[in-house]
Write an enzyme that holds these catalytic residues in place. Structure first.
Site, PDB file in Angstrom:
ATOM      1  N   SER A 174       0.831  -1.207   0.000  1.00 17.75           N
ATOM      2  CA  SER A 174       0.000   0.000   0.000  1.00 17.75           C
ATOM      3  C   SER A 174       0.861   1.251   0.000  1.00 17.75           C
ATOM      4  O   SER A 174       1.973   1.266   0.562  1.00 17.75           O
ATOM      5  CB  SER A 174      -0.905  -0.002   1.237  1.00 17.75           C
ATOM      6  OG  SER A 174      -1.536   1.255   1.416  1.00 17.75           O
ATOM      7  N   TYR A 178      -2.505  -0.084  10.036  1.00 12.75           N
ATOM      8  CA  TYR A 178      -2.665  -0.683   8.700  1.00 12.75           C
ATOM      9  C   TYR A 178      -1.366  -0.554   7.909  1.00 12.75           C
ATOM     10  O   TYR A 178      -0.880  -1.524   7.325  1.00 12.75           O
ATOM     11  CB  TYR A 178      -3.807   0.008   7.955  1.00 12.75           C
ATOM     12  CG  TYR A 178      -3.885  -0.367   6.490  1.00 12.75           C
ATOM     13  CD1 TYR A 178      -4.261  -1.646   6.102  1.00 12.75           C
ATOM     14  CD2 TYR A 178      -3.577   0.568   5.497  1.00 12.75           C
ATOM     15  CE1 TYR A 178      -4.322  -2.001   4.754  1.00 12.75           C
ATOM     16  CE2 TYR A 178      -3.642   0.227   4.158  1.00 12.75           C
ATOM     17  CZ  TYR A 178      -4.010  -1.050   3.795  1.00 12.75           C
ATOM     18  OH  TYR A 178      -4.060  -1.401   2.464  1.00 12.75           O
TER      19      TYR A 178
END
Length: 341
Positions: A143, A168
């Site tokens: 990501s 995350y």
């Protein structure tokens, strides 16, 4: 090739599975179909791939597609280590495209355990399966969040990414470190793809494109964080899919011979768009102005993302080419049709 796509009922996993099937590959999709967002959307994606809801709902049972002869689906959680090992042994995959994960920056503040279970424990189980069942290539989702507090733009994979600002992001950086370790120890190629703000039809309801469109059509105010002073490298789903599939299909023999087993790439639109310009594109497409609720910066968020994709262009001929207004139009058209607006 016979390819496992994890997260096959998810946004990107659905598109990647469909593209691989259309290119003639055999694909097995895996997903746990959790309720992080509207599960009907996940069943809807599987329906397009030819998997009936009543079959997809059953844990551990393979379901065959009514649309694609070479597609099958299994509902299985990544945390089921023994179940995954039996599954890998029975299916004999050549390539694994691991897109399943607990997504969302803000949700990681509310339910951190879900990110450890899925993104750390689950990723370890996938690595162990790849190791023991002689997978030729593991392609996995990272990501843009890993860049965290970085301020130099555009982001390059050579940049230091040691300062994540959300759990995350920390799990995704951990995935890259774990993949590096397994490539080094066990000699199989791994390729991480750092996705940048993906949007388009069938997109996730927790993403800005979906949230803004839904709120504007219902006449509700939209939440604009950091008072609109945000920029994102919004990347249309077709461009993302093409990049992922090119990475999957390109032979890895040359990398094995050169010892370049571990690779990470940015995969984005190669430009940064102001959030307020993105909102304006939605407003013009809908023919309706948004009522904006200006709010401060949210914990875990970053001010700007921008992907340098030169490496992906050089190695795979990847070139994103979907203008933002064209992508917004495609999403709005899908949204109106899907929800009957």
């Amino acid at each position: 090739m016979k390819i496992l796509v994890t997260g096959a009922a998810g946004f990107i996993g659905f598109y990647v599975s469909k593209s691989l099937l259309e290119r003639g590959h055999t694909v097995v999709g895996l997903d746990n179909l959790n309720d992080y967002y509207d599960v009907d959307l996940k069943y809807g994606r599987l329906g397009v791939l030819g998997i009936p809801r009543e079959q997809a709902e059953v844990f551990g049972q393979m379901a065959g597609s009514a649309t694609f002869e070479t597609f099958s689906f299994i509902r299985l959680p990544l945390e089921d280590r023994e179940g995954l090992q039996r599954f890998f042994k029975a299916e004999g995959f050549e390539v694994v495209c691991h897109l399943a994960a607990q997504a969302g920056v803000r949700y990681s503040l509310e339910n951190p355990e879900a990110y450890i279970d899925s993104n750390i424990v689950g990723f370890l189980n996938i690595l162990e399966c790849c190791r023991h069942h002689h997978i030729q290539h593991l392609v996995y989702a990272s990501s843009s969040s890993v860049y965290g507090a970085n301020t130099k733009v555009p982001f390059e994979t050579s940049d230091t990414v040691d300062h994540p600002v959300s759990l995350y992001a920390a799990t995704k950086k951990s995935n890259e470190l774990m993949a590096h370790t397994y490539s080094h120890l066990y000699g199989f190629p791994t390729t991480g793809l750092r996705f940048f703000t993906v949007y388009g039809p069938w997109g996730r309801p927790d993403m800005a494109m979906f949230l803004f469109t839904e709120a504007i059509l219902k006449g509700n105010p939209i939440k604009v964080f950091n008072h609109g002073n945000l920029e994102r490298d919004f990347t249309y789903i077709d461009d993302i899919t093409e990049g992922v599939v090119r990475v999957i299909e390109k032979p890895v023999e040359a990398r094995i011979q050169s010892g370049e087993l571990y690779k990470v790439y940015n995969i984005g639109n190669n430009q940064s768009v102001k959030l307020l310009d993105f909102i304006e594109a939605i407003e013009q497409t809908l023919g309706k102005k948004a009522e904006k609720q200006m709010l401060p910066m949210q914990p875990g968020d970053v001010e700007k993302t921008w992907a340098n994709v030169d490496d992906l262009i050089r190695d795979y001929g990847y070139q994103p080419n979907t203008p933002i207004r064209e992508g917004v139009q495609a999403f709005v058209t899908w949204y109106r049709e899907y929800y009957g607006v």
